[in-house]
Write a protein that holds these residues in place. Structure first.
Motif, PDB file in Angstrom:
ATOM      1  N   UNK A 120       0.245   7.678   5.429  1.00 32.64           N
ATOM      2  CA  UNK A 120      -0.425   8.498   4.423  1.00 32.64           C
ATOM      3  C   UNK A 120      -0.118   7.820   3.087  1.00 32.64           C
ATOM      4  N   UNK A 121      -1.156   7.613   2.250  1.00 36.10           N
ATOM      5  CA  UNK A 121      -1.006   6.751   1.083  1.00 36.10           C
ATOM      6  C   UNK A 121      -1.545   7.407  -0.177  1.00 36.10           C
ATOM      7  N   UNK A 122      -0.876   7.132  -1.298  1.00 41.13           N
ATOM      8  CA  UNK A 122      -1.320   7.613  -2.602  1.00 41.13           C
ATOM      9  C   UNK A 122      -1.592   6.402  -3.492  1.00 41.13           C
ATOM     10  N   UNK A 123      -2.784   6.372  -4.094  1.00 36.65           N
ATOM     11  CA  UNK A 123      -3.190   5.300  -5.002  1.00 36.65           C
ATOM     12  C   UNK A 123      -3.535   5.884  -6.367  1.00 36.65           C
ATOM     13  N   UNK A 124      -3.412   5.053  -7.403  1.00 34.08           N
ATOM     14  CA  UNK A 124      -3.942   5.470  -8.692  1.00 34.08           C
ATOM     15  C   UNK A 124      -5.377   4.969  -8.823  1.00 34.08           C
ATOM     16  N   UNK A 125      -6.032   5.316  -9.917  1.00 35.72           N
ATOM     17  CA  UNK A 125      -7.454   5.007 -10.048  1.00 35.72           C
ATOM     18  C   UNK A 125      -7.718   3.515 -10.245  1.00 35.72           C
TER      19      UNK A 125
ATOM     20  N   UNK B   1       2.537   5.337  -3.378  1.00 37.80           N
ATOM     21  CA  UNK B   1       3.436   5.939  -2.396  1.00 37.80           C
ATOM     22  C   UNK B   1       2.878   5.715  -1.001  1.00 37.80           C
ATOM     23  N   UNK B   2       3.782   5.487  -0.036  1.00 28.24           N
ATOM     24  CA  UNK B   2       3.420   5.288   1.360  1.00 28.24           C
ATOM     25  C   UNK B   2       4.378   6.094   2.225  1.00 28.24           C
ATOM     26  N   UNK B   3       3.819   6.949   3.076  1.00 33.66           N
ATOM     27  CA  UNK B   3       4.636   7.810   3.923  1.00 33.66           C
ATOM     28  C   UNK B   3       4.107   7.760   5.350  1.00 33.66           C
ATOM     29  N   UNK B   4       4.940   8.189   6.285  1.00 31.36           N
ATOM     30  CA  UNK B   4       4.493   8.321   7.665  1.00 31.36           C
ATOM     31  C   UNK B   4       3.759   9.632   7.862  1.00 31.36           C
TER      32      UNK B   4
ATOM     33  N   UNK C 186       4.517  15.341  -6.655  1.00 30.38           N
ATOM     34  CA  UNK C 186       5.578  14.481  -7.167  1.00 30.38           C
ATOM     35  C   UNK C 186       6.772  14.378  -6.227  1.00 30.38           C
ATOM     36  N   UNK C 187       6.698  15.026  -5.064  1.00 30.54           N
ATOM     37  CA  UNK C 187       7.786  14.974  -4.081  1.00 30.54           C
ATOM     38  C   UNK C 187       7.213  15.273  -2.694  1.00 30.54           C
TER      39      UNK C 187
END
Length: 352
Positions: free
Chosen positions: A183-188, A194-197, A295-296
């Motif tokens: 599961x991934x978070x990107x900015x624009x 962030x990278x999570x399982x 944020x967490x």
């Protein structure tokens, strides 16, 4: 916290709704199988057609599914079906954002549209990315998530529809490829933040089928069995205040709890031998509500089985405004679609 408030009854003309977005108080944007994308005021007997592929030329004729509604903003509506293209309908013509062959999910916020799926390159193979962020007016999208298996898992198991993407704020995109890990978070700007399982949210990832069985997921009965063995993220929502909600689908009793129409024997047998959209197999399906803060994301709380269905084929779509969520429970998309159930609920983080 999740509290069911009231049912929302769809008129017959909108009964085959496959996806939705909540525009404002009392109005929904609905993707109706074989019909188009409709603006509907709750309680009205008809909706207003906002976008349709009917009469449009090109490769997408015959694939008029509207099972991926990204939403409406900046005067444009973003939508797609499961295959062949992502579209943006403004005041003028219908534009193809990208000829994505397999569309996992679509979302829109402000002047940006986020997409997860598989697209062909000039040589006919799969492109090296599976998620993109489009800005209105730009000729090329921002590439987000690279594929880590050359698109093999998504190409093999795309029928199950377990990819999700959401613009969780004006600056961030959350991508759940589903058939590839993580599961991934990107900015624009396309930077990975962030990278999570997937297991962080109590979900599985991956396809799990060898090449020889890839065509079997095209059969609804086999798909039900595949889903009954897994925990998948059906939907994710962001409330604008930092709360992220994941609806994680699972079948508590596993494949053996599904009432078979025609039992088979053997280690590879499926719980349902045939499938009928008008009389789907029975089996308790649950969606755990997993809450985290943007944020967490690793600090999660889980409300087990916040939503339930008695039909083994049911999938969940949802959207929210503040602390109100509208939930859609439906069967398979496309030719196997059946009338949807919709309700409104109250949603929020756990009370401290």
């Amino acid at each position: 916290m999740f509290e069911r408030l009231r049912p929302i009854v769809l008129p017959e003309t909108l009964a085959l709704t496959a996806d939705l977005r909540w525009l404002d108080e009392g109005r929904l944007l609905l993707g109706v199988e074989g019909g188009g994308v409709y603006l509907w005021r709750i309680g009205d007997q008809e909706g207003v057609l906002e976008a349709s592929l009917t009469g449009a030329g090109g490769y997408h004729r015959g694939f008029e599914s509207y099972s991926r509604v990204g939403g409406s903003s900046s005067g444009s509506v973003a939508f797609a079906g499961g295959v062949f293209g992502v579209y943006l309908k403004g005041e003028g013509d219908l534009d193809t954002l990208k000829a994505i062959e397999i569309v996992g999910d679509v979302d829109r916020r402000g002047d940006r549209t986020a997409v997860v799926g598989l697209s062909r390159d000039e040589d006919g193979g799969w492109e090296d990315h599976t998620a993109w962020l489009f800005k209105d007016g730009d000729s090329e999208p921002q590439r987000l998530l690279p594929t880590r298996d050359d698109g093999e898992a998504m190409a093999r198991c795309w029928h199950v529809g377990v990819s999700v993407i959401r613009l969780i704020s004006n600056e961030r995109v959350l991508v759940v490829p589903g058939l590839e890990p993580g599961v991934f978070v990107y900015d624009r700007s396309g930077q990975l933040l962030e990278s999570l399982g997937a297991d962080t949210f109590g979900a599985d990832a991956g396809c799990g089928l060898e090449e020889g069985k890839r065509s079997m997921l095209g059969k609804a009965a086999f798909r039900i069995g595949w889903l009954a063995r897994r925990r998948v993220i059906d939907e994710l929502l962001a409330d604008g205040s930092g709360n992220i909600y994941f609806f994680v689908r699972h079948v508590p009793g596993g494949p053996g709890s599904i009432v078979p129409e025609s039992p088979e024997s053997g280690p590879d047998s499926q719980p349902v031998a045939t499938y009928s959209a008008t009389n789907p197999p029975l089996g308790r399906v649950c969606w755990d509500l997993v809450q985290a803060r943007a944020d967490e994301l690793t600090a999660v709380t889980t409300l087990p089985c916040a939503v339930e269905s008695r039909f083994a084929d049911t999938r969940l779509r949802a959207d929210l405004r503040g602390d109100r969520v509208v939930v859609l429970l439906t069967g398979f998309a496309g030719a196997l679609a059946r009338p949807a159930d919709v309700f409104e609920a109250l949603i929020g983080p756990p009370e401290s």
